[in-house]
Design a protein around this motif. Structure first.
Motif, short mmCIF file in Angstrom:
data_model
loop_
_atom_site.label_atom_id
_atom_site.label_comp_id
_atom_site.label_asym_id
_atom_site.label_seq_id
_atom_site.Cartn_x
_atom_site.Cartn_y
_atom_site.Cartn_z
N GLU A 149 -5.35 8.89 -1.47
CA GLU A 149 -4.48 7.70 -1.54
C GLU A 149 -5.43 6.64 -1.31
O GLU A 149 -4.86 5.51 -1.95
CB GLU A 149 -3.36 7.89 -0.40
CG GLU A 149 -2.33 8.99 -0.34
CD GLU A 149 -1.46 9.30 0.53
OE1 GLU A 149 -0.43 9.94 0.54
OE2 GLU A 149 -1.80 8.85 1.64
N PHE A 167 0.93 -1.28 0.09
CA PHE A 167 -0.12 0.11 -0.06
C PHE A 167 0.79 1.35 0.27
O PHE A 167 0.36 2.39 -0.45
CB PHE A 167 -0.99 -0.05 1.17
CG PHE A 167 -2.35 -0.91 0.76
CD1 PHE A 167 -3.51 -0.12 0.35
CD2 PHE A 167 -2.25 -2.32 0.87
CE1 PHE A 167 -4.37 -1.02 0.07
CE2 PHE A 167 -3.46 -2.94 0.88
CZ PHE A 167 -4.45 -2.17 0.20
N GLU A 184 3.06 2.19 -1.90
CA GLU A 184 3.21 2.33 -3.37
C GLU A 184 2.35 3.43 -3.70
O GLU A 184 2.33 4.25 -4.53
CB GLU A 184 3.10 1.28 -4.26
CG GLU A 184 4.18 0.40 -3.91
CD GLU A 184 4.08 -0.80 -5.10
OE1 GLU A 184 3.51 -0.80 -6.04
OE2 GLU A 184 4.82 -2.12 -4.52
N TYR A 185 1.21 3.65 -2.92
CA TYR A 185 0.02 4.30 -3.25
C TYR A 185 -0.10 5.67 -2.36
O TYR A 185 -1.17 6.49 -2.39
CB TYR A 185 -1.25 3.84 -3.41
CG TYR A 185 -1.09 2.60 -4.45
CD1 TYR A 185 -1.35 2.85 -5.54
CD2 TYR A 185 -0.80 1.33 -3.78
CE1 TYR A 185 -1.01 1.90 -6.56
CE2 TYR A 185 -0.54 0.41 -4.99
CZ TYR A 185 -0.73 0.60 -6.14
OH TYR A 185 -0.58 -0.36 -7.11
N GLY A 186 0.77 5.96 -1.21
CA GLY A 186 0.79 7.05 -0.37
C GLY A 186 1.19 6.39 1.09
O GLY A 186 1.80 5.37 1.27
N ALA A 205 -6.84 5.71 -4.80
CA ALA A 205 -5.89 5.26 -5.66
C ALA A 205 -5.48 3.73 -5.46
O ALA A 205 -5.45 3.07 -6.32
CB ALA A 205 -4.77 6.16 -5.64
N ALA A 206 -5.32 3.58 -4.35
CA ALA A 206 -5.00 2.06 -3.81
C ALA A 206 -6.20 0.93 -4.12
O ALA A 206 -5.68 0.05 -4.64
CB ALA A 206 -4.42 1.90 -2.36
N GLU A 245 -6.28 0.58 -7.92
CA GLU A 245 -5.21 -0.12 -8.35
C GLU A 245 -5.31 -1.69 -8.05
O GLU A 245 -4.86 -2.62 -8.68
CB GLU A 245 -3.78 0.43 -8.32
CG GLU A 245 -3.94 1.61 -9.12
CD GLU A 245 -3.73 1.35 -10.36
OE1 GLU A 245 -3.15 0.53 -11.07
OE2 GLU A 245 -4.29 2.38 -11.24
#
Length: 93
Positions: A54, A21, A23-25, A57-58, A61
């Protein structure tokens, strides 16, 4: 808010989940509930991130993504139901 992550491998650790996670914030907290009797992961977890953007986005994805041989189920966590309920029901007429 937090994110529900389902269909996790039983070998996943909080550190593993946090790194995915991240990687997304900014990850604020990770919790993977365990079975009281066996101590083994219950196959799901919760992730809290710094901002809602964030989290979104997670979720976008990672929902349905393959990780550790499993297809993840990732969405907004729903609030817990009232914990005061007991296992038995009483009826009033």
């Amino acid at each position: 808010m937090s994110i529900y992550v389902g269909n996790l491998s039983y070998q996943v650790t909080s550190e593993d989940l946090s790194s995915v996670f991240a990687e997304y914030g900014t990850v604020k907290r990770v919790q993977i509930p365990t079975d009281r009797e066996t101590g083994r992961s219950r196959g799901f977890g919760f992730v809290e991130m710094e901002t809602e953007a964030e989290e979104d986005a997670a979720i976008q994805e990672l929902d349905g993504a393959e990780w550790m041989g499993r297809s993840l189920k990732v969405n907004k966590a729903k609030p817990r139901e009232d914990q005061k309920r007991s296992g038995s029901y009483s009826r009033r007429y």
